[in-house]
Motif scaffolding. Structure first.
Motif, short mmCIF file in Angstrom:
data_model
loop_
_atom_site.label_atom_id
_atom_site.label_comp_id
_atom_site.label_asym_id
_atom_site.label_seq_id
_atom_site.Cartn_x
_atom_site.Cartn_y
_atom_site.Cartn_z
N PHE A 96 0.83 -1.21 0.00
CA PHE A 96 0.00 0.00 0.00
C PHE A 96 0.86 1.26 0.00
N ILE A 97 1.88 1.28 0.86
CA ILE A 97 2.68 2.50 0.96
C ILE A 97 3.61 2.65 -0.24
N ARG A 98 4.05 1.55 -0.84
CA ARG A 98 4.86 1.64 -2.05
C ARG A 98 4.04 2.22 -3.20
N SER A 99 2.80 1.81 -3.29
CA SER A 99 1.95 2.34 -4.36
C SER A 99 1.72 3.84 -4.18
N ILE A 100 1.58 4.27 -2.93
CA ILE A 100 1.41 5.70 -2.66
C ILE A 100 2.66 6.47 -3.07
N ALA A 101 3.83 5.96 -2.62
CA ALA A 101 5.09 6.63 -2.93
C ALA A 101 5.35 6.69 -4.43
N GLU A 102 5.05 5.60 -5.12
CA GLU A 102 5.25 5.58 -6.58
C GLU A 102 4.34 6.58 -7.27
N LYS A 103 3.09 6.64 -6.81
CA LYS A 103 2.12 7.57 -7.40
C LYS A 103 2.57 9.01 -7.26
N ARG A 104 3.17 9.34 -6.13
CA ARG A 104 3.60 10.72 -5.88
C ARG A 104 5.07 10.97 -6.20
N GLY A 105 5.77 9.95 -6.72
CA GLY A 105 7.16 10.13 -7.10
C GLY A 105 8.10 10.28 -5.93
N ARG A 106 7.80 9.56 -4.83
CA ARG A 106 8.64 9.65 -3.64
C ARG A 106 9.48 8.39 -3.48
N ASN A 107 10.31 8.37 -2.47
CA ASN A 107 11.26 7.29 -2.22
C ASN A 107 10.52 6.03 -1.78
N MET A 108 10.35 5.08 -2.70
CA MET A 108 9.59 3.86 -2.39
C MET A 108 10.34 2.95 -1.43
N GLU A 109 11.68 2.90 -1.54
CA GLU A 109 12.46 2.02 -0.66
C GLU A 109 12.34 2.45 0.79
N TRP A 110 12.47 3.76 1.00
CA TRP A 110 12.34 4.23 2.39
C TRP A 110 10.92 4.01 2.91
N ALA A 111 9.94 4.24 2.05
CA ALA A 111 8.55 4.06 2.46
C ALA A 111 8.30 2.63 2.91
N GLU A 112 8.83 1.67 2.18
CA GLU A 112 8.66 0.27 2.57
C GLU A 112 9.40 -0.04 3.86
N ASP A 113 10.60 0.54 4.02
CA ASP A 113 11.35 0.32 5.27
C ASP A 113 10.61 0.88 6.47
N ALA A 114 9.87 1.99 6.26
CA ALA A 114 9.11 2.58 7.37
C ALA A 114 8.05 1.60 7.87
N VAL A 115 7.51 0.78 6.94
CA VAL A 115 6.52 -0.22 7.32
C VAL A 115 7.17 -1.46 7.90
N ARG A 116 8.19 -1.94 7.24
CA ARG A 116 8.78 -3.23 7.64
C ARG A 116 9.70 -3.11 8.86
N PHE A 117 10.42 -1.98 8.96
CA PHE A 117 11.44 -1.86 10.01
C PHE A 117 11.23 -0.66 10.93
N SER A 118 10.11 0.05 10.76
CA SER A 118 9.76 1.20 11.62
C SER A 118 10.84 2.27 11.66
N VAL A 119 11.47 2.54 10.52
CA VAL A 119 12.50 3.58 10.47
C VAL A 119 11.85 4.95 10.50
N SER A 120 12.63 5.95 10.94
CA SER A 120 12.12 7.32 11.04
C SER A 120 13.15 8.28 10.45
N LEU A 121 12.67 9.48 10.10
CA LEU A 121 13.54 10.52 9.55
C LEU A 121 13.22 11.87 10.18
N ALA A 122 14.26 12.67 10.38
CA ALA A 122 14.06 14.08 10.73
C ALA A 122 13.76 14.85 9.46
#
Length: 430
Positions: A146-172
């Motif tokens: 779901f989040i990869r499809s969102i990121a792809e649609k808006r041209g954002r970083n899909m790899e980071w988006a997936e990591d946020a779901v799978r590994f709970s990563v965060s960014l400042a």
């Protein structure tokens, strides 16, 4: 000459938006708290309002620790279908777009963050408790897709988006810009609206140029019922409403006919049940709270020198602390000790003092009117065979004997009352 006229015409055309009779508008909504069905409805109404006003864009000020994935999907779906550009701004300083907030931020046409904010930790958690490995993997894979499809649609970083779901990563905020997760960092809302002015947004069927530098900002507020339901969805408020509902209904049960406690209790309990439907409730914790109430009632009806009351307090304490299940995604959903401790004290006082006083009053002998004379003793003022007069509590009453002759001066006892006639018998002495 022709070249000069052409330049003048082009200049006038370029300045026409500045002299438009209808000023550009930016519709603003504010999400400050957990994502739930009420917030989803609020966002949908905000987008509809922006479309109706033909606003340049809708601005969503976002600060959320997370929330329900079902409500998040509704919000993202509304953002994707929006006919006006959607701008999400993680604000104010110190704000966080966690869990569900990551999906919402990535779904925006323009995503911005205030200084000192962060974004991430979107790993899904089951509302009903821990999931087995197979179910957990399915839910995680679904959220990741779901989040990869969102990121792809808006041209954002899909790899980071997936990591946020799978590994709970965060960014400042600065890292989020560098990694193409958000578009920009904006110190304040005015700066944001100036910074995105003139930006071309690709919509489904057309391109839109944002005209936000001098746009009028129109606030869309939640309705009063939405505010009540959203406020009730806070775990601390839901917990207090549940206890108030129990207090009100029990008080009405032991004092029928008052009405007010029953009405307040019923409304409070309904709101609490609504809120619990959106929270990760632990059934064991709820059962312990119910057990505590039962123990308090038993203590009142069958006194045990405080043993049941002690058990009730312990059960209520454990149940209150266990009521909300812990979980990574639901760190926001917890009941404060500052609410639990006073609630336990008030509950104990309510049952042991208020309800206890009411029960004792119900068991006490009537202390006024003719009925108060039942079982009272007095003196015969005349021979009673079968009727005569007696003195009881300083008052003279007409009396009738049910035990034959009672001589003047004998002690008597009231056995029954028939209107203003006392049915009496001789007082048995030992």
């Amino acid at each position: 000459m022709r070249y000069f006229i052409t330049r003048i015409v082009l200049l006038v055309i370029s300045l026409l938006p500045l002299f438009s009779l209808e000023a550009q508008k930016v519709v603003r909504i504010v999400i400050d708290g957990a994502i739930n069905p009420v917030v989803a409805e609020y966002v949908q109404e905000g987008i509809a309002e922006a479309e109706a006003k033909k606003a340049s864009c809708i601005l969503i000020n976002l600060n959320t620790p997370g929330g329900l994935l079902t409500s998040t999907r509704k919000i993202v779906g509304s953002m994707m279908k929006s006919k006006v550009p959607v701008v999400v701004y993680v604000t104010p300083e110190g704000a966080h777009a966690g869990s569900a907030g990551v999906f919402i931020t990535l779904a925006a046409h323009v995503a911005a963050m205030a200084p000192g904010t962060n974004l991430g930790s979107a790993h899904p958690v089951n509302m009903n408790g821990g999931m087995d490995s197979i179910m957990g993997e399915k839910v995680t894979n679904d959220a990741a897709a779901f989040i990869r499809s969102i990121a792809e649609k808006r041209g954002r970083n899909m790899e980071w988006a997936e990591d946020a779901v799978r590994f709970s990563v965060s960014l400042a905020e600065t890292e989020a810009v560098k990694k193409n997760v958000v578009n920009l960092v904006a110190a304040n809302e005015a700066y944001l609206l100036r910074a995105i002015n003139g930006l071309t947004i690709d919509m489904e069927d057309r391109q839109v140029v944002l005209n936000t530098a001098t746009a009028e900002v129109v606030n869309v507020q939640m309705s009063w019922i939405q505010k009540i339901l959203n406020y009730a969805s806070d775990p601390n408020v839901a917990y207090v409403l549940m206890l108030l509902g129990i207090y009100g209904l029990i008080f009405e049960f032991y004092n029928p006919g008052i009405g007010f406690p029953g009405v307040v209790g019923g409304i409070s309990l309904i709101l609490a049940l609504y809120a619990m439907n959106t929270l990760p409730i632990n059934v064991a914790g709820l059962a312990l709270i119910i057990l505590a109430i039962v123990l308090f009632i038993l203590e009142l009806t069958t006194p045990t020198n405080g043993i049941l009351s002690i058990g009730a307090v312990i059960s209520l304490t454990l149940g209150s602390m266990m009521l909300i299940k812990p979980g990574t995604q639901f760190q926001w959903a917890k009941i404060s000790l500052g609410v639990i401790i006073p609630s336990i004290i008030v509950t104990a006082l309510f049952f042991l003092v208020i309800i206890g006083y009411g029960l004792r009053a119900q068991r006490n002998k009537i202390a006024s009117g003719a009925d108060a004379l039942l079982d009272e003793t007095g003196e015969a003022l005349s021979d009673i065979d079968p009727t005569g007069s007696v003195r009881i509590q300083g008052e003279i009453w007409k009396a009738e004997s049910v035990a034959g002759l009672i001589v003047k001066g004998a002690k008597i006892k009231v056995k029954q009352i028939k209107g203003l006639l006392l049915i009496i018998e001789p007082l048995q002495t030992t």
